[in-house]
Enzyme design. Structure first.
Site, PDB file in Angstrom:
ATOM      1  N   HIS A  76      89.195  26.076 144.477  1.00  0.00           N
ATOM      2  CA  HIS A  76      88.734  25.182 143.481  1.00  0.00           C
ATOM      3  C   HIS A  76      87.317  25.785 142.909  1.00  0.00           C
ATOM      4  O   HIS A  76      86.599  26.616 143.346  1.00  0.00           O
ATOM      5  CB  HIS A  76      88.647  23.773 143.979  1.00  0.00           C
ATOM      6  N   ASP A  80      87.321  25.958 150.644  1.00  0.00           N
ATOM      7  CA  ASP A  80      86.236  25.341 151.518  1.00  0.00           C
ATOM      8  C   ASP A  80      86.198  26.289 152.974  1.00  0.00           C
ATOM      9  O   ASP A  80      87.052  26.248 153.677  1.00  0.00           O
ATOM     10  CB  ASP A  80      86.430  23.955 151.868  1.00  0.00           C
ATOM     11  N   HIS A 138      86.583  29.228 145.151  1.00  0.00           N
ATOM     12  CA  HIS A 138      86.446  29.302 146.623  1.00  0.00           C
ATOM     13  C   HIS A 138      87.501  28.509 147.399  1.00  0.00           C
ATOM     14  O   HIS A 138      87.723  27.405 146.769  1.00  0.00           O
ATOM     15  CB  HIS A 138      85.065  28.897 147.215  1.00  0.00           C
ATOM     16  N   ARG A 146      81.799  14.772 150.103  1.00  0.00           N
ATOM     17  CA  ARG A 146      83.172  15.546 150.562  1.00  0.00           C
ATOM     18  C   ARG A 146      83.235  15.112 152.076  1.00  0.00           C
ATOM     19  O   ARG A 146      82.432  15.392 152.921  1.00  0.00           O
ATOM     20  CB  ARG A 146      83.157  16.756 150.317  1.00  0.00           C
TER      21      ARG A 146
END
Length: 320
Positions: free
Chosen positions: A278, A124, A122, A293
């Protein structure tokens, strides 16, 4: 629409889009070593923080545009506040639109004990229009083995498509949503993960139409905007969408386009979310893995013919 978007979107052909941005970091400015052929570099002897000097930060920024993902070992001095403050050097930081942030800030905690195992490809938060341009991930607790993350260069994937597929991709648009088929994308999802997804991740449903090919606002590169938030290709049946998406997915995730990082506690990874996908590998059993994150607000994607992404459901103003 801005003049800069119009100018970049009208670039005549993919052959004129270099995989190397025009601004390159000085080798004297950074202790940088490439990790893989098409994506990824490790930078040593840099202490990340909001007080990083301008020349070093500019070199890191240029390296990020060139290598798509950067890795830094030994950043244990960063706490939540310092990580967020450093992220703000790249622009305005934003919280996840549905998942609550770590108390006192905007960081998203991904804790495997609470079902946070994002083991599918995906980019983000592509279910909103101006999805994040940069993500900064800090390793807090890392299992003894496993738990690596893999990134793919979606600009290299586009550039290496066969001519016919590249021409087709240039015309396609896709509907992205956070109400995607989580169980299908996460074959090993347990009931706790599925419940978290239903109760938290889709507490507000977002849908956005993005061009399958976007023009990068800083480099002018073209990259593929896909990943597990894609529900279908606009104007095509679910059956045809699934087949075409699989074809493009296999080009994105070819090993030549990827880099794999073996985490240590205190590591930081920074990636250009506009030019990568990623995958966090779920291969560490019942061990605990915690990463946090920070994300930086991005720009609304622009297609090669100058059209911007379109909100179908949900409001961009809720991404704060």
């Amino acid at each position: 629409m801005s003049d800069v978007h119009t100018q970049r979107a009208s670039s005549p052909s993919p052959s004129s889009q270099s995989l190397v941005p025009p601004t390159r970091p000085s080798r004297d400015a950074l202790d940088l070593r490439r990790v893989a052929g098409r994506i990824g570099a490790r930078i040593d002897n840099v202490r990340l923080g909001a007080d990083l000097d301008r020349a070093t930060f500019d070199a890191i920024h240029a390296a990020l545009l060139r290598h798509k993902v950067l890795f830094f070992r030994g950043q244990q001095h960063l706490d939540d506040a310092a990580q967020q403050a450093f992220a703000q050097r790249f622009g305005e930081t934003v919280a996840h639109p549905t998942v609550p942030s770590v108390e006192g800030g905007q960081l998203l905690e991904l804790d495997s004990l609470h079902g946070a195992r994002a083991n599918s490809w995906h980019t983000d938060v592509t279910f909103v229009d101006a999805y994040p341009k940069v993500s900064i991930l800090r390793a807090v607790t890392i299992p003894e083995f496993g738990g690596d993350t893999v990134w793919a260069n979606t600009a290299a994937a586009y550039d290496n498509l066969p001519d016919a597929l590249r021409a087709l991709a240039d015309t396609l648009w896709a509907l992205h949503t956070n109400a995607y088929d989580y169980a299908a994308s996460h074959a090993n999802a347990d009931p706790a993960q599925l419940k978290r997804y239903r109760d938290v991740f889709t507490s507000t449903v977002y849908e956005t139409e993005h061009p399958v090919v976007r023009v990068h606002p800083e480099t002018g590169e073209r990259s593929l905007v896909l990943g597990h938030f894609v529900q279908r290709l606009k104007g095509l049946s679910a059956h045809d969408s699934a087949h075409l998406l699989q074809v493009f997915h296999e080009h994105v995730t070819r090993l030549e386009n990827t880099v794999r990082w073996n985490w240590q506690e205190g590591d930081v990874a920074i990636w250009d979310n506009r030019a990568t996908q990623h995958y966090a590998i779920n291969d560490y059993g019942n061990a605990r893995r915690v990463v946090r994150r920070a994300t930086v607000r991005g720009e609304v994607p622009v297609s090669i013919d100058g059209r911007e992404s379109v909100i179908v459901r949900g409001a961009a103003s809720t991404l704060q």
